[in-house]
Enzyme design. Sequence first.
Site, PDB file in Angstrom:
ATOM      1  N   GLY A  31      41.323  25.648  52.216  1.00 22.60           N
ATOM      2  CA  GLY A  31      40.362  25.427  51.586  1.00 22.60           C
ATOM      3  C   GLY A  31      40.015  24.065  51.378  1.00 22.60           C
ATOM      4  N   ILE A  32      40.511  23.267  52.394  1.00 27.16           N
ATOM      5  CA  ILE A  32      40.402  21.711  52.420  1.00 27.16           C
ATOM      6  C   ILE A  32      38.790  21.157  52.171  1.00 27.16           C
ATOM      7  CG2 ILE A  32      40.069  21.482  54.715  1.00 27.16           C
ATOM      8  CD1 ILE A  32      42.412  19.191  53.972  1.00 27.16           C
ATOM      9  N   THR A  33      37.776  22.278  52.558  1.00 28.99           N
ATOM     10  CA  THR A  33      36.431  21.752  52.708  1.00 28.99           C
ATOM     11  C   THR A  33      36.063  21.810  51.194  1.00 28.99           C
ATOM     12  OG1 THR A  33      35.739  23.668  53.337  1.00 28.99           O
ATOM     13  CG2 THR A  33      36.134  21.922  54.909  1.00 28.99           C
ATOM     14  N   GLY A  34      36.628  22.436  50.353  1.00 27.40           N
ATOM     15  CA  GLY A  34      36.000  22.745  48.855  1.00 27.40           C
ATOM     16  C   GLY A  34      36.472  21.561  48.068  1.00 27.40           C
ATOM     17  N   ASP A  80      38.344  21.113  45.470  1.00 28.61           N
ATOM     18  CA  ASP A  80      39.818  21.060  44.986  1.00 28.61           C
ATOM     19  C   ASP A  80      40.468  20.328  46.227  1.00 28.61           C
ATOM     20  OD1 ASP A  80      38.991  21.628  42.787  1.00 28.61           O
ATOM     21  OD2 ASP A  80      40.647  23.210  42.389  1.00 28.61           O
ATOM     22  N   LEU A  85      44.335  26.830  48.388  1.00 25.29           N
ATOM     23  CA  LEU A  85      43.337  26.591  47.592  1.00 25.29           C
ATOM     24  C   LEU A  85      41.970  27.382  48.201  1.00 25.29           C
ATOM     25  CD1 LEU A  85      43.415  22.821  47.009  1.00 25.29           C
ATOM     26  CD2 LEU A  85      44.594  24.452  45.891  1.00 25.29           C
ATOM     27  N   THR A  95      44.391  31.355  38.305  1.00 25.68           N
ATOM     28  CA  THR A  95      43.240  31.025  37.573  1.00 25.68           C
ATOM     29  C   THR A  95      43.014  31.567  35.977  1.00 25.68           C
ATOM     30  OG1 THR A  95      40.817  31.626  37.310  1.00 25.68           O
ATOM     31  CG2 THR A  95      42.316  32.922  38.649  1.00 25.68           C
ATOM     32  N   GLU A 145      41.023  32.827  34.619  1.00 26.74           N
ATOM     33  CA  GLU A 145      39.955  34.074  34.851  1.00 26.74           C
ATOM     34  C   GLU A 145      40.804  35.345  34.651  1.00 26.74           C
ATOM     35  OE1 GLU A 145      36.412  35.039  34.988  1.00 26.74           O
ATOM     36  OE2 GLU A 145      36.306  33.080  34.221  1.00 26.74           O
ATOM     37  N   TYR A 180      37.521  39.666  41.033  1.00 28.43           N
ATOM     38  CA  TYR A 180      38.074  38.042  41.541  1.00 28.43           C
ATOM     39  C   TYR A 180      39.230  37.757  40.687  1.00 28.43           C
ATOM     40  CZ  TYR A 180      38.835  33.047  41.168  1.00 28.43           C
ATOM     41  OH  TYR A 180      39.547  31.689  40.950  1.00 28.43           O
ATOM     42  N   LYS A 207      43.337  37.900  41.860  1.00 26.83           N
ATOM     43  CA  LYS A 207      44.184  36.611  41.778  1.00 26.83           C
ATOM     44  C   LYS A 207      45.573  37.237  40.976  1.00 26.83           C
ATOM     45  CE  LYS A 207      42.291  32.776  43.135  1.00 26.83           C
ATOM     46  NZ  LYS A 207      42.951  31.690  44.159  1.00 26.83           N
ATOM     47  N   HIS A 266      37.529  23.617  36.492  1.00 26.51           N
ATOM     48  CA  HIS A 266      37.376  22.064  36.672  1.00 26.51           C
ATOM     49  C   HIS A 266      36.188  21.669  37.613  1.00 26.51           C
ATOM     50  CE1 HIS A 266      40.374  24.460  38.780  1.00 26.51           C
ATOM     51  NE2 HIS A 266      39.875  23.900  39.686  1.00 26.51           N
ATOM     52  N   ARG A 271      31.410  19.888  42.907  1.00 27.99           N
ATOM     53  CA  ARG A 271      31.293  21.377  42.657  1.00 27.99           C
ATOM     54  C   ARG A 271      29.974  21.743  43.415  1.00 27.99           C
ATOM     55  NH1 ARG A 271      34.281  25.422  41.221  1.00 27.99           N
ATOM     56  NH2 ARG A 271      34.333  25.680  38.877  1.00 27.99           N
TER      57      ARG A 271
HETATM   58  N1  GDD Z   1      27.574  30.708  37.932  1.00 30.79           N
HETATM   59  C1  GDD Z   1      26.889  30.824  36.927  1.00 30.79           C
HETATM   60  N2  GDD Z   1      25.233  30.761  37.044  1.00 30.79           N
HETATM   61  N3  GDD Z   1      27.272  31.026  35.825  1.00 30.79           N
HETATM   62  C2  GDD Z   1      26.616  31.105  34.737  1.00 30.79           C
HETATM   63  C3  GDD Z   1      25.135  31.339  34.619  1.00 30.79           C
HETATM   64  C4  GDD Z   1      24.643  30.706  36.166  1.00 30.79           C
HETATM   65  O1  GDD Z   1      23.371  31.011  36.285  1.00 30.79           O
HETATM   66  N4  GDD Z   1      24.891  31.313  33.403  1.00 30.79           N
HETATM   67  C5  GDD Z   1      25.529  31.618  32.589  1.00 30.79           C
HETATM   68  N5  GDD Z   1      26.865  31.242  33.294  1.00 30.79           N
HETATM   69  C6  GDD Z   1      28.195  31.535  32.655  1.00 30.79           C
HETATM   70  C7  GDD Z   1      28.907  32.627  33.689  1.00 30.79           C
HETATM   71  O2  GDD Z   1      28.705  33.953  33.134  1.00 30.79           O
HETATM   72  C8  GDD Z   1      30.657  32.052  33.051  1.00 30.79           C
HETATM   73  O3  GDD Z   1      30.803  32.811  31.719  1.00 30.79           O
HETATM   74  C9  GDD Z   1      30.250  30.815  32.943  1.00 30.79           C
HETATM   75  O4  GDD Z   1      28.952  30.342  32.969  1.00 30.79           O
HETATM   76  C10 GDD Z   1      31.093  29.988  33.801  1.00 30.79           C
HETATM   77  O5  GDD Z   1      30.482  30.520  35.309  1.00 30.79           O
HETATM   78  P1  GDD Z   1      30.966  29.880  36.659  1.00 30.79           P
HETATM   79  O6  GDD Z   1      30.681  28.241  36.591  1.00 30.79           O
HETATM   80  O7  GDD Z   1      30.473  30.602  37.818  1.00 30.79           O
HETATM   81  O8  GDD Z   1      32.721  29.557  36.712  1.00 30.79           O
HETATM   82  P2  GDD Z   1      33.626  30.892  36.303  1.00 30.79           P
HETATM   83  O9  GDD Z   1      34.246  30.439  34.914  1.00 30.79           O
HETATM   84  O10 GDD Z   1      33.249  32.112  36.526  1.00 30.79           O
HETATM   85  O11 GDD Z   1      34.897  30.585  37.514  1.00 30.79           O
HETATM   86  C11 GDD Z   1      35.091  29.269  37.746  1.00 30.79           C
HETATM   87  O12 GDD Z   1      36.263  28.832  37.231  1.00 30.79           O
HETATM   88  C12 GDD Z   1      37.577  29.782  37.305  1.00 30.79           C
HETATM   89  C13 GDD Z   1      38.583  29.009  36.599  1.00 30.79           C
HETATM   90  O13 GDD Z   1      39.272  28.049  36.812  1.00 30.79           O
HETATM   91  C14 GDD Z   1      35.420  29.390  39.426  1.00 30.79           C
HETATM   92  O14 GDD Z   1      35.537  28.185  39.798  1.00 30.79           O
HETATM   93  C15 GDD Z   1      36.768  30.404  39.507  1.00 30.79           C
HETATM   94  O15 GDD Z   1      36.728  30.319  40.989  1.00 30.79           O
HETATM   95  C16 GDD Z   1      37.924  29.689  38.882  1.00 30.79           C
HETATM   96  O16 GDD Z   1      39.168  30.443  38.999  1.00 30.79           O
END
Ligand code: GDD
Length: 342
Positions: free
Chosen positions: A11-14, A16, A83, A128, A130, A151, A155, A182, A187
């Site tokens: 996951g080097i291109t991401g 983190d 990653l 995570t 999550e 997901y 994990k 993070h 991002r």
């Molecule tokens: N993506 C997205 N798009 N999320 C939205 C939106 C939208 O338009 N509107 C509201 N949200 C809400 C999602 O429902 C969620 O509750 C929150 O915003 C964060 O969504 P994401 O930014 O997609 O991240 P995540 O919390 O689901 O997951 C990320 O963080 C985890 C913990 O570190 C990802 O990076 C995971 O891979 C990671 O494990």
Amino acid sequence: MKEKKRAFITGITGQDGSYLAEYLIKKGYDVWGLMRRTSLDPLMRIHTMADDRSLKLRYGNLRDTSSLQRALEEAKPDEVYNLAALSDVGISFKCPEETMEVNYYGVSRLILEAVKVNKKVRIYQASTSEMFGTTKPPQNERSIFAPVSPYAEAKLMAYRDFVKGYREQYGYFIASGILFNHESPRRGEHFVTRKITVSLAKIKLGLQKSFSLGNLDARRDWGYASNYVTAMHAMLQQKKPDDFVVATGISHSVRDFVEEACKELDIPLTWKGKSLKEVGVTKGNKTIVTIDKEFYRPAEVRALCGDATKARTELGWKPKVTFEELVRMMTRADLEHYKKSL
Ligand code: GDD
């Protein structure tokens, strides 16, 4: 002369992976990075390092054992950082099999190939927040896991079967970081924070009229990615492999993020209406934020807020960037970027 330490990063291109590679190279490591072939520019986040002789990029994939074998045999790593993942929670509902294939089986493939090359290898697995799912905040290493997405399920299974499982059964050194959200200017744009900062920067410059979001009231504990990768490295320098929550301990809603980014960009914002009909309106009664069901998830993690006491006391790690500073850094970077396209 002391030999340089060797790290292998999937996951080097991401986001983190790129920060971690920079951090390790500065620390004097030789870094091997595994990258997938994609139709987009895979070097977007690491182009400044691409000519660095301490960084070697190899094509490979967690779904392809032979590619792992080949790259690991060449790298002979002291440390492996996993990653790579299907990291978009929303998309995992649409692609559950692929999610399981990469985020669960892929972890086992990587570990088994890595220990064949070096029995003493130290492995970091990206777990995570999550995995806590519906468990109420604050969440720490002793909290109950209650995942609600493919997901998070994958994990958690990888954590139970391969992190804890292989650690206990075979004594492998496998540490796992339970990282809360993070973010950074690197991002991906489909994650909510970056989607907000890109959209608002474009709106500010007149390049876009409005954008849509899903659940505005979901709460997350958002920290700065560059700061979080240092905890990954610290975990692999411990005497014993263990699990650590990495978080700021402060949570905000998606709505708060939009408001803070608007404040930073000097965009006046008021909310009107309720649930799916809610809109964010600016000067001249112009709608800039709408709600779209498409961005709601079939099941939602409502609130995450981490307690990183263990990381503070045992790793000496602490969060270094506040929520306000993070939003400012991201909005400014996007504003500067899109100004260039005017
Ligand atoms: N993506 C997205 N798009 N999320 C939205 C939106 C939208 O338009 N509107 C509201 N949200 C809400 C999602 O429902 C969620 O509750 C929150 O915003 C964060 O969504 P994401 O930014 O997609 O991240 P995540 O919390 O689901 O997951 C990320 O963080 C985890 C913990 O570190 C990802 O990076 C995971 O891979 C990671 O494990």
